[in-house]
Design an enzyme around this catalytic site. Structure first.
Site, mmCIF file in Angstrom:
data_model
loop_
_atom_site.group_PDB
_atom_site.id
_atom_site.type_symbol
_atom_site.label_atom_id
_atom_site.label_comp_id
_atom_site.label_asym_id
_atom_site.label_seq_id
_atom_site.Cartn_x
_atom_site.Cartn_y
_atom_site.Cartn_z
ATOM 1 C CG ASN A 8 -1.653 1.588 1.171
ATOM 2 O OD1 ASN A 8 -1.870 2.175 0.852
ATOM 3 N ND2 ASN A 8 -2.055 1.258 2.528
ATOM 4 C CE LYS A 10 0.125 3.445 4.909
ATOM 5 N NZ LYS A 10 -0.189 3.723 6.089
ATOM 6 C CG HIS A 93 -5.383 2.029 5.313
ATOM 7 N ND1 HIS A 93 -5.239 3.404 6.047
ATOM 8 C CD2 HIS A 93 -4.873 1.236 5.577
ATOM 9 C CE1 HIS A 93 -4.242 2.630 6.417
ATOM 10 N NE2 HIS A 93 -3.857 1.608 6.068
ATOM 11 C CD GLU A 95 -2.648 5.883 6.540
ATOM 12 O OE1 GLU A 95 -2.527 5.974 5.307
ATOM 13 O OE2 GLU A 95 -2.016 5.193 7.912
ATOM 14 C CD GLU A 159 -3.348 -2.716 7.249
ATOM 15 O OE1 GLU A 159 -2.336 -3.062 7.169
ATOM 16 O OE2 GLU A 159 -3.555 -1.127 7.199
ATOM 17 N N GLY A 165 2.965 2.522 10.744
ATOM 18 C CA GLY A 165 3.769 3.381 10.816
ATOM 19 C C GLY A 165 4.473 3.803 11.622
ATOM 20 C CB SER A 195 5.668 -1.537 12.417
ATOM 21 O OG SER A 195 5.156 -0.392 12.354
HETATM 22 P P1 13P Z 1 3.170 0.551 7.265
HETATM 23 O O1 13P Z 1 3.620 -0.734 6.792
HETATM 24 O O2 13P Z 1 3.947 1.830 6.973
HETATM 25 O O3 13P Z 1 2.682 0.418 9.051
HETATM 26 O O4 13P Z 1 2.070 0.748 7.184
HETATM 27 C C1 13P Z 1 0.614 -0.296 7.174
HETATM 28 C C2 13P Z 1 0.039 -0.013 6.005
HETATM 29 O O5 13P Z 1 -1.087 0.708 6.779
HETATM 30 C C3 13P Z 1 -0.665 -1.205 5.256
HETATM 31 O O6 13P Z 1 -1.790 -0.741 5.050
#
Ligand code: 13P
Length: 241
Positions: A8, A10, A93, A95, A159, A165, A195
């Site tokens: 992903n 983003k 997601h 976010e 997640e 992150g 992560s």
């Molecule tokens: P990170 O791997 O940067 O922690 O992000 C995970 C994520 O949100 C994947 O959709």
């Protein structure tokens, strides 16, 4: 059952040139790995260009709307994605839930409408830190799964928000507890995200009921994404011997 490695991106990278270079780098490195499903999720605007430049990875979108057409300024419909040749979409997601305030109801509508047109869906679920501290993590994720359709094209990604992150991945026993619950409710493949890095990928891949990874930050570097894919594949080969 093939495990899934998904990247992903983003809202990265920020130029078409860098996006194509990253996609090509990932595509070349992952070309020889045939026993995983390999998907990258670039920003919408780079999807057509990237499609012309990859052969071994599938392309997905990071979001979608639930209506198929109409007066919905700024939105992209499931049928538009399908028409473009997109196979996958990420829905719900954290976010989008937390920054864009998407609620469970609209997320489930998106899931249903995407599956109806024939897209494959990765539905993201996961609790926030304070919810885990209050031991409400199971209840929160159960609620996020409420009303999901039973469809062979649906995959769930667990997640935990506190692991995204932050560099702080969930522990194997925490992952196993949640994946077991999600699998018993849905019967679907369950990916872990939060992560995931080359350094922890083998250990996380060894957790029970982990059917793949949804990788954020480490998917923005072709070498680290490749290393994670190898760790996932190798762990699977070892465990199925
Ligand atoms: P990170 O791997 O940067 O922690 O992000 C995970 C994520 O949100 C994947 O959709």
């Amino acid at each position: 059952m093939r495990r899934i490695i998904a990247g992903n991106w983003k809202m990265n990278p920020t130029t078409a040139e860098n996006a194509v270079n990253l996609a090509k780098g990932v595509d070349e490195r992952l070309e020889g790995i045939n026993d995983l499903e390999k998907i990258i999720f670039p920003p919408f605007v780079y999807i057509p260009l990237i499609m012309e430049n990859v052969r071994s990875v599938e392309i997905g979108a990071q979001n979608v709307f639930y209506e198929l057409s109409g007066a919905y300024t700024g939105e992209v419909s499931p049928s538009m994605l399908l028409d473009l040749g997109v196979k996958w979409v990420i829905i719900g997601h954290s976010e989008r839930r937390n920054i864009l305030h998407e609620d469970d109801e609209s997320i489930i509508r998106k899931v249903k409408s995407s599956l109806e047109v024939g897209l494959k869906v990765i539905l993201c679920v996961g609790e926030k830190l304070h919810e885990r501290e209050l031991f409400r993590h199971k209840e929160v994720v159960k609620r996020q799964l409420d009303g999901i359709p039973d469809d062979e094209n649906l995959v769930i990604a667990y997640e935990p928000v506190w692991a995204i992150g932050t560099g702080r991945n969930a522990r194997v026993e925490q992952i196993e507890e949640m994946h077991e619950m999600i699998k018993s409710i849905t019967g679907k493949k369950v990916l872990y995200g939060g992560s995931v890095k080359p350094e922890n990928a083998s250990e996380l891949a060894s957790a029970k009921n982990v059917d793949g990874f949804l990788v954020g930050g480490a998917s923005l570097e072709a070498d680290s994404f490749h290393k994670i894919a190898l760790a996932l594949r190798n762990q699977y080969l070892t465990s199925s011997k």
